[in-house]
Write an enzyme that holds these catalytic residues in place. Structure first.
Site, mmCIF file in Angstrom:
data_model
loop_
_atom_site.group_PDB
_atom_site.id
_atom_site.type_symbol
_atom_site.label_atom_id
_atom_site.label_comp_id
_atom_site.label_asym_id
_atom_site.label_seq_id
_atom_site.Cartn_x
_atom_site.Cartn_y
_atom_site.Cartn_z
ATOM 1 N N ALA A 104 0.847 -1.201 0.000
ATOM 2 C CA ALA A 104 0.000 0.000 0.000
ATOM 3 C C ALA A 104 0.881 1.249 0.000
ATOM 4 O O ALA A 104 0.604 2.221 -0.715
ATOM 5 C CB ALA A 104 -0.923 -0.010 1.216
ATOM 6 N N VAL A 105 1.971 1.213 0.765
ATOM 7 C CA VAL A 105 2.889 2.368 0.816
ATOM 8 C C VAL A 105 3.558 2.555 -0.547
ATOM 9 O O VAL A 105 3.701 3.685 -1.041
ATOM 10 C CB VAL A 105 3.931 2.172 1.938
ATOM 11 N N ASP A 115 9.470 5.300 -0.920
ATOM 12 C CA ASP A 115 10.175 4.207 -1.583
ATOM 13 C C ASP A 115 11.225 3.577 -0.666
ATOM 14 O O ASP A 115 11.598 2.410 -0.846
ATOM 15 C CB ASP A 115 10.822 4.707 -2.878
ATOM 16 N N GLY A 150 10.370 -0.660 1.761
ATOM 17 C CA GLY A 150 11.353 -1.735 1.954
ATOM 18 C C GLY A 150 11.624 -1.988 3.436
ATOM 19 O O GLY A 150 11.749 -3.140 3.865
ATOM 20 N N ASP A 200 7.902 -2.749 -6.472
ATOM 21 C CA ASP A 200 8.717 -1.576 -6.114
ATOM 22 C C ASP A 200 9.473 -1.044 -7.342
ATOM 23 O O ASP A 200 9.373 0.125 -7.701
ATOM 24 C CB ASP A 200 9.682 -2.015 -4.994
ATOM 25 N N ASP A 229 8.674 2.347 -9.610
ATOM 26 C CA ASP A 229 9.740 3.375 -9.661
ATOM 27 C C ASP A 229 9.863 3.954 -11.066
ATOM 28 O O ASP A 229 10.160 5.138 -11.253
ATOM 29 C CB ASP A 229 11.106 2.769 -9.293
HETATM 30 C C1 LIG Z 1 20.729 24.342 -1.171
HETATM 31 C C2 LIG Z 1 19.784 23.240 -0.994
HETATM 32 C C3 LIG Z 1 20.552 22.069 -0.742
HETATM 33 C C4 LIG Z 1 19.650 20.960 -0.433
HETATM 34 C C5 LIG Z 1 20.519 19.805 -0.236
HETATM 35 C C6 LIG Z 1 19.682 18.617 -0.063
HETATM 36 C C7 LIG Z 1 20.599 17.483 -0.192
HETATM 37 C C8 LIG Z 1 19.830 16.252 -0.072
HETATM 38 C C9 LIG Z 1 20.008 15.716 1.277
HETATM 39 C C10 LIG Z 1 19.590 14.564 1.581
HETATM 40 C C11 LIG Z 1 19.082 13.663 0.575
HETATM 41 C C12 LIG Z 1 18.657 12.429 1.170
HETATM 42 C C13 LIG Z 1 18.806 11.404 0.156
HETATM 43 C C14 LIG Z 1 18.180 10.168 0.593
HETATM 44 C C15 LIG Z 1 18.819 9.062 -0.102
HETATM 45 C C16 LIG Z 1 18.040 7.834 0.133
HETATM 46 C C17 LIG Z 1 18.942 6.677 -0.014
HETATM 47 C C18 LIG Z 1 18.139 5.475 -0.034
HETATM 48 O O1 LIG Z 1 17.594 5.035 0.952
HETATM 49 O O2 LIG Z 1 18.081 4.890 -1.234
HETATM 50 C C19 LIG Z 1 17.370 3.696 -1.376
HETATM 51 C C20 LIG Z 1 15.891 3.984 -1.387
HETATM 52 C C21 LIG Z 1 15.018 2.756 -1.499
HETATM 53 O O3 LIG Z 1 15.308 2.061 -2.688
HETATM 54 P P1 LIG Z 1 14.597 0.662 -3.008
HETATM 55 O O4 LIG Z 1 13.143 0.872 -3.237
HETATM 56 O O5 LIG Z 1 15.371 0.020 -4.096
HETATM 57 O O6 LIG Z 1 14.866 -0.184 -1.681
HETATM 58 P P2 LIG Z 1 13.916 -0.599 -0.485
HETATM 59 O O7 LIG Z 1 14.599 -0.288 0.794
HETATM 60 O O8 LIG Z 1 12.532 -0.112 -0.660
HETATM 61 O O9 LIG Z 1 13.943 -2.186 -0.630
HETATM 62 C C22 LIG Z 1 13.414 -2.822 -1.753
HETATM 63 C C23 LIG Z 1 13.102 -4.251 -1.346
HETATM 64 O O10 LIG Z 1 12.111 -4.235 -0.344
HETATM 65 C C24 LIG Z 1 11.176 -5.284 -0.567
HETATM 66 N N1 LIG Z 1 9.837 -4.711 -0.803
HETATM 67 C C25 LIG Z 1 9.679 -3.421 -1.164
HETATM 68 C C26 LIG Z 1 8.400 -2.938 -1.360
HETATM 69 C C27 LIG Z 1 7.302 -3.770 -1.181
HETATM 70 N N2 LIG Z 1 6.022 -3.341 -1.372
HETATM 71 N N3 LIG Z 1 7.471 -5.048 -0.818
HETATM 72 C C28 LIG Z 1 8.736 -5.543 -0.614
HETATM 73 O O11 LIG Z 1 8.860 -6.736 -0.288
HETATM 74 C C29 LIG Z 1 11.700 -6.077 -1.738
HETATM 75 O O12 LIG Z 1 12.522 -7.094 -1.268
HETATM 76 C C30 LIG Z 1 12.520 -5.043 -2.487
HETATM 77 O O13 LIG Z 1 13.526 -5.642 -3.256
HETATM 78 O O14 LIG Z 1 15.700 4.868 -2.491
HETATM 79 C C31 LIG Z 1 14.924 5.879 -2.265
HETATM 80 O O15 LIG Z 1 14.394 6.080 -1.219
HETATM 81 C C32 LIG Z 1 14.674 6.718 -3.425
HETATM 82 C C33 LIG Z 1 15.347 7.974 -3.194
HETATM 83 C C34 LIG Z 1 14.516 8.939 -2.448
HETATM 84 C C35 LIG Z 1 15.245 10.200 -2.518
HETATM 85 C C36 LIG Z 1 14.381 11.308 -2.136
HETATM 86 C C37 LIG Z 1 14.829 12.458 -2.893
HETATM 87 C C38 LIG Z 1 14.590 13.689 -2.160
HETATM 88 C C39 LIG Z 1 15.837 14.202 -1.536
HETATM 89 C C40 LIG Z 1 16.179 15.422 -1.504
HETATM 90 C C41 LIG Z 1 15.487 16.472 -2.226
HETATM 91 C C42 LIG Z 1 15.879 17.722 -1.636
HETATM 92 C C43 LIG Z 1 15.079 18.798 -2.215
HETATM 93 C C44 LIG Z 1 15.566 20.035 -1.600
HETATM 94 C C45 LIG Z 1 15.054 21.163 -2.354
HETATM 95 C C46 LIG Z 1 15.814 22.324 -1.899
HETATM 96 C C47 LIG Z 1 15.341 23.517 -2.558
HETATM 97 C C48 LIG Z 1 15.921 24.632 -1.915
HETATM 98 O O1 LIG Z 2 19.341 0.953 -11.235
HETATM 99 P P1 LIG Z 2 19.104 2.251 -10.551
HETATM 100 O O2 LIG Z 2 18.059 3.034 -11.276
HETATM 101 O O3 LIG Z 2 20.321 2.988 -10.226
HETATM 102 O O4 LIG Z 2 18.467 1.885 -9.110
HETATM 103 C C1 LIG Z 2 17.511 0.848 -8.992
HETATM 104 C C2 LIG Z 2 16.139 1.418 -8.931
HETATM 105 O O5 LIG Z 2 15.892 2.224 -10.022
HETATM 106 C C3 LIG Z 2 15.144 0.293 -8.857
HETATM 107 O O6 LIG Z 2 13.830 0.754 -8.968
HETATM 108 C C4 LIG Z 2 15.344 -0.442 -7.568
HETATM 109 O O7 LIG Z 2 14.382 -1.428 -7.387
HETATM 110 C C5 LIG Z 2 16.746 -1.033 -7.545
HETATM 111 O O8 LIG Z 2 16.969 -1.668 -6.325
HETATM 112 C C6 LIG Z 2 17.808 0.017 -7.781
HETATM 113 O O9 LIG Z 2 17.980 0.828 -6.642
HETATM 114 MG MG LIG Z 3 11.362 0.824 -2.076
#
Ligand SMILES: CCCCCCCC/C=C\CCCCCCCC(=O)OC[C@H](COP(=O)(O)OP(=O)(O)OC[C@H]1O[C@@H](n2ccc(N)nc2=O)[C@H](O)[C@@H]1O)OC(=O)CCCCCCC/C=C\CCCCCCCC
Ligand SMILES: O=P([O-])([O-])O[C@@H]1[C@@H](O)[C@H](O)[C@@H](O)[C@H](O)[C@@H]1O
Ligand SMILES: [Mg+2]
Length: 216
Positions: free
Chosen positions: A29-30, A65, A69, A86, A90
């Site tokens: 759902a998330v 996202d 996980g 997932d 994406d």
């Molecule tokens: C001057 C201004 C400067 C501003 C600077 C800001 C800098 C940014 C600072 C911080 C950024 C933070 C970044 C965060 C990074 C996140 C890293 C991370 O966690 O990456 C991985 C995740 C998840 O990926 P994935 O989906 O592949 O893994 P899961 O953990 O979900 O596992 C998947 C497995 O789980 C099981 N599963 C999943 C789902 C389900 N329904 N059932 C299941 O069973 C299954 O086994 C799967 O295989 O990736 C992310 O989270 C995506 C990235 C999100 C990033 C957000 C982006 C926003 C960040 C910053 C934007 C800043 C905007 C600022 C604007 C400023 C304007 C002034």
């Molecule tokens: O390949 P990539 O785009 O760098 O990153 C991938 C994501 O796009 C994909 O949705 C996720 O399930 C994988 O685990 C991996 O994180």
């Molecule tokens: Mg995820």
């Protein structure tokens, strides 16, 4: 680069994940709600020029996202279906973000914006395809300078700053650089897979092996 923050994000999200599971929310759902939120925000706020509001809304939903996980692992429910759902959703979220920006560039008649936006849209889908195809063939390709978290952070920070008043050229240049970094990532993944394929074939790349694997 930002993918390395995964452990920190997991730690931060664990209490929220535990709470949601306790009240009966499922990881799927998330995943679905997060994707719908990103798609709706990107396709409504970006084309209408609300770049800062769009960035904030997408950022909130994009973090779901990471939450899905954490919830799946915490509840012992992670598996192939969740991984498929997932990754597949994406692709919709990523496409909506760049489509929203491209539509805004079209409306504001910014040819360079349209060009780099399209490049990011296409190359940003080839990067995960290369990894998925490699994994489908029993290899790995989780390498590269522009993984998904990097692509999202770079795009959202640039869009948010332009929404706050920076010149549009900042977003165009950042997207141009992101397109180049995505292309480099595709090449890095191809090189990684080629090495594994050559090693598996005993040192010599085999034409027959590739042909017999079938296409995607
Ligand atoms: C001057 C201004 C400067 C501003 C600077 C800001 C800098 C940014 C600072 C911080 C950024 C933070 C970044 C965060 C990074 C996140 C890293 C991370 O966690 O990456 C991985 C995740 C998840 O990926 P994935 O989906 O592949 O893994 P899961 O953990 O979900 O596992 C998947 C497995 O789980 C099981 N599963 C999943 C789902 C389900 N329904 N059932 C299941 O069973 C299954 O086994 C799967 O295989 O990736 C992310 O989270 C995506 C990235 C999100 C990033 C957000 C982006 C926003 C960040 C910053 C934007 C800043 C905007 C600022 C604007 C400023 C304007 C002034
Ligand atoms: O390949 P990539 O785009 O760098 O990153 C991938 C994501 O796009 C994909 O949705 C996720 O399930 C994988 O685990 C991996 O994180
Ligand atoms: Mg995820």
């Amino acid at each position: 680069m930002f993918g390395r923050l995964r452990a920190v994000v997991t730690k931060l999200f664990t209490p929220i994940a535990a709470f949601l599971l306790r009240v009966g929310v499922s990881p799927d759902a998330v995943t679905v709600v997060g994707t719908l939120g990103v798609v709706a925000s990107a396709l409504w706020l970006f084309p209408t020029g609300h770049l800062f509001a769009g960035t904030m809304a997408i950022m909130v939903f994009a973090f779901s996202d990471a939450l899905d996980g954490v919830m799946a692992r915490l509840s012992g429910r992670s598996g192939p279906w969740g991984a498929f759902l997932d990754s597949t959703l994406d692709r919709l979220a990523d496409a909506a973000i760049f489509t929203g920006l491209i539509v805004w560039f079209v409306r504001t008649e910014n040819t360079w914006g349209i060009t780099v936006g399209l490049a990011c849209l296409v190359l940003g889908s080839v990067v995960p395809y290369a990894r998925a195809r490699a994994e489908g063939l029993g290899m790995t390709a989780a390498v590269g300078i522009a993984e998904r978290a990097d692509r999202l952070v770079v795009t959202l920070v640039a869009a948010g700053l332009v929404g706050l008043g920076l010149p549009v050229a900042v977003l165009v240049v950042v997207l141009g650089l992101l397109a180049v970094a995505s292309a480099v990532t595709v090449v890095q993944r191809m090189a990684t897979v080629r090495r594994q394929a050559v090693a598996a074939a005993g040192g010599a790349p085999s034409e027959g092996a590739a042909a017999s694997e079938g296409g995607a």
